[in-house]
Design a protein around this motif. Sequence first.
Motif, mmCIF file in Angstrom:
data_model
loop_
_atom_site.group_PDB
_atom_site.id
_atom_site.type_symbol
_atom_site.label_atom_id
_atom_site.label_comp_id
_atom_site.label_asym_id
_atom_site.label_seq_id
_atom_site.Cartn_x
_atom_site.Cartn_y
_atom_site.Cartn_z
ATOM 1 N N ALA A 64 0.828 -1.201 0.000
ATOM 2 C CA ALA A 64 0.000 0.000 0.000
ATOM 3 C C ALA A 64 0.863 1.252 0.000
ATOM 4 C CB ALA A 64 -0.925 0.023 1.210
ATOM 5 N N LEU A 65 0.387 2.276 -0.703
ATOM 6 C CA LEU A 65 0.893 3.633 -0.544
ATOM 7 C C LEU A 65 0.025 4.268 0.532
ATOM 8 C CD1 LEU A 65 0.660 3.043 -3.912
ATOM 9 C CD2 LEU A 65 2.032 5.122 -3.890
ATOM 10 N N ALA A 66 0.629 4.969 1.459
ATOM 11 C CA ALA A 66 -0.128 5.504 2.586
ATOM 12 C C ALA A 66 0.409 6.863 3.003
ATOM 13 C CB ALA A 66 -0.063 4.532 3.769
ATOM 14 N N THR A 67 -0.388 7.551 3.812
ATOM 15 C CA THR A 67 0.068 8.759 4.494
ATOM 16 C C THR A 67 -0.092 8.518 5.981
ATOM 17 O OG1 THR A 67 -0.763 10.088 2.650
ATOM 18 C CG2 THR A 67 -0.130 11.252 4.638
ATOM 19 N N ILE A 68 0.974 8.761 6.731
ATOM 20 C CA ILE A 68 0.989 8.484 8.167
ATOM 21 C C ILE A 68 1.162 9.793 8.926
ATOM 22 C CG2 ILE A 68 2.168 7.269 10.034
ATOM 23 C CD1 ILE A 68 3.090 5.211 7.970
ATOM 24 N N PHE A 69 0.284 10.034 9.895
ATOM 25 C CA PHE A 69 0.351 11.218 10.750
ATOM 26 C C PHE A 69 0.562 10.794 12.199
ATOM 27 C CE2 PHE A 69 -2.004 12.836 7.145
ATOM 28 C CZ PHE A 69 -1.603 14.163 7.027
ATOM 29 N N ARG A 70 1.387 11.555 12.903
ATOM 30 C CA ARG A 70 1.491 11.390 14.354
ATOM 31 C C ARG A 70 0.463 12.321 15.008
ATOM 32 N NH1 ARG A 70 5.532 9.985 18.223
ATOM 33 N NH2 ARG A 70 7.152 9.871 16.635
ATOM 34 N N ALA A 71 -0.427 11.769 15.827
ATOM 35 C CA ALA A 71 -1.373 12.561 16.597
ATOM 36 C C ALA A 71 -0.924 12.580 18.061
ATOM 37 C CB ALA A 71 -2.780 11.982 16.458
ATOM 38 N N ASP A 72 -1.790 13.059 18.953
ATOM 39 C CA ASP A 72 -1.379 13.181 20.363
ATOM 40 C C ASP A 72 -1.193 11.825 21.025
ATOM 41 O OD1 ASP A 72 -1.392 15.951 20.262
ATOM 42 O OD2 ASP A 72 -3.506 16.085 20.811
ATOM 43 N N ALA A 73 -2.100 10.876 20.740
ATOM 44 C CA ALA A 73 -2.049 9.596 21.453
ATOM 45 C C ALA A 73 -2.022 8.395 20.520
ATOM 46 C CB ALA A 73 -3.261 9.493 22.389
ATOM 47 N N CYS A 74 -1.811 8.641 19.230
ATOM 48 C CA CYS A 74 -1.803 7.538 18.266
ATOM 49 C C CYS A 74 -1.172 8.011 16.969
ATOM 50 C CB CYS A 74 -3.227 7.030 18.004
ATOM 51 S SG CYS A 74 -4.276 8.221 17.108
ATOM 52 N N PHE A 75 -1.095 7.109 16.024
ATOM 53 C CA PHE A 75 -0.735 7.436 14.650
ATOM 54 C C PHE A 75 -1.950 7.144 13.770
ATOM 55 C CE2 PHE A 75 3.272 6.554 16.701
ATOM 56 C CZ PHE A 75 4.131 7.494 16.166
ATOM 57 N N TYR A 76 -2.177 8.004 12.781
ATOM 58 C CA TYR A 76 -3.232 7.767 11.797
ATOM 59 C C TYR A 76 -2.595 7.306 10.486
ATOM 60 C CZ TYR A 76 -6.513 10.324 14.795
ATOM 61 O OH TYR A 76 -7.302 10.736 15.843
ATOM 62 N N ILE A 77 -3.249 6.341 9.839
ATOM 63 C CA ILE A 77 -2.804 5.827 8.546
ATOM 64 C C ILE A 77 -3.951 5.981 7.555
ATOM 65 C CG2 ILE A 77 -1.955 3.835 7.254
ATOM 66 C CD1 ILE A 77 -1.015 2.676 9.948
ATOM 67 N N PHE A 78 -3.698 6.648 6.443
ATOM 68 C CA PHE A 78 -4.683 6.806 5.377
ATOM 69 C C PHE A 78 -4.161 6.126 4.116
ATOM 70 C CE2 PHE A 78 -5.233 10.477 8.163
ATOM 71 C CZ PHE A 78 -6.598 10.428 8.419
ATOM 72 N N VAL A 83 -6.823 -0.949 -1.467
ATOM 73 C CA VAL A 83 -5.898 -1.756 -0.655
ATOM 74 C C VAL A 83 -6.447 -2.027 0.740
ATOM 75 C CG1 VAL A 83 -3.917 -0.848 -1.925
ATOM 76 C CG2 VAL A 83 -4.602 0.254 0.227
ATOM 77 N N ALA A 84 -7.691 -1.638 0.979
ATOM 78 C CA ALA A 84 -8.245 -1.693 2.334
ATOM 79 C C ALA A 84 -8.147 -3.088 2.943
ATOM 80 C CB ALA A 84 -9.688 -1.204 2.332
ATOM 81 N N ASP A 85 -8.620 -4.095 2.220
ATOM 82 C CA ASP A 85 -8.659 -5.446 2.789
ATOM 83 C C ASP A 85 -7.258 -5.995 3.030
ATOM 84 O OD1 ASP A 85 -11.404 -5.348 2.730
ATOM 85 O OD2 ASP A 85 -11.596 -6.475 0.860
ATOM 86 N N ARG A 86 -6.376 -5.824 2.045
ATOM 87 C CA ARG A 86 -5.025 -6.361 2.195
ATOM 88 C C ARG A 86 -4.264 -5.633 3.305
ATOM 89 N NH1 ARG A 86 -0.072 -6.550 -2.249
ATOM 90 N NH2 ARG A 86 1.183 -8.089 -1.132
ATOM 91 N N LEU A 87 -4.411 -4.311 3.369
ATOM 92 C CA LEU A 87 -3.694 -3.553 4.391
ATOM 93 C C LEU A 87 -4.236 -3.878 5.782
ATOM 94 C CD1 LEU A 87 -1.536 -1.461 4.985
ATOM 95 C CD2 LEU A 87 -3.238 0.340 4.615
ATOM 96 N N ARG A 88 -5.547 -4.027 5.901
ATOM 97 C CA ARG A 88 -6.148 -4.383 7.189
ATOM 98 C C ARG A 88 -5.632 -5.737 7.669
ATOM 99 N NH1 ARG A 88 -10.877 -4.812 5.570
ATOM 100 N NH2 ARG A 88 -11.476 -2.610 5.770
#
Length: 332
Positions: A64-78, A83-88
């Motif tokens: 998957a190509l993704a964008t990863i953000f650091r938040a206050d208490a977690c990381f977000y992955i978009f 690719v939803a099923d394979r990435l999950r």
Amino acid sequence: MTTDYALCRDGVALFDLSTESRFSVSGPAAETALNALTTIDVSSLRPWRGKMALFLAPDASIIALATIFRADACFYIFAEATVADRLRAYLGEEIAARGATLTDLSLTHCLYSVVGPSAQEVMIAAAGDDVVGLPFLSGEYNAELGATVFRMGNTGEFEYRMMADLAQASGLAARLCEHGASFGIAPVAAEVMKTLLLEMRALSHNDIPVDTSPLEAGVHWMVNFRKEQPVAAAALHQSKAAPRTRCVAVTIEGVDAALPGNSRLLIEDQDVGVLASSEYSQALGKYVGVAYVAPEFGWVGVSFVAHTPTGGHVVVRAVSAPMLVTKTAKRA
């Protein structure tokens, strides 16, 4: 499609991205777990900043190509819907094995996007002046929208994505439409995004053959080679030393219909590559796409021949990208 494209390139469009992948990774081991699985150095992310990244299989093919953000208490992955099923499945096993927690936010959160040269004005009207200060690949919670706003985009235009609880979905969409009315905002079909990305040579997952490495796809800039790459180190080294193919942006001359997927590309009757994807660009008045060709032919200006379904042939030419300067870029 004509109206949808014009909204994105000349005004502002509203996308419902409810099918897109979105996850959070949390827990004390979240950073270590993600760092072992992605191509970027996750530890270098500052709070509420993001980077584009890849998840790779051991053979260096792209999960998957993704964008990863650091938040206050977690990381977000978009990532993309395709690719939803394979990435999950991949993250569900690997994140848990490393002691962190993966949460599928598509089950609990809506996701909307506004795109176009007037997107910033719409966001100011709907969310307040604070959004002006959002740098590219950053995010923050916006109380007026009741949503987390991320500044993103690979289309050459302003793009803001908003994630909120599912219960707020209809209200969020209505607020964006209300405050964007004077700018001509309207919902558009997700399919138009494909053309916008190809014009910028911003690849989607479907543009990348299944066994292609980041170097062969031209997305090596998403790989931090200074960091240990435990998942695919040997395969990445092999691909860097001896790439099998090279990705190029192309235009297709003299054709009034899309070529079939995986059309072969020829030079003097020698098969040298494949057209992976193509779409009609209204801005350029021709079909554009991406191709994968033998490395020695993967340069701007090289021309190839592709056969049409009716027995004719057309010229496919490697070009520089992005293929056009957007109105957003002209204003910057």
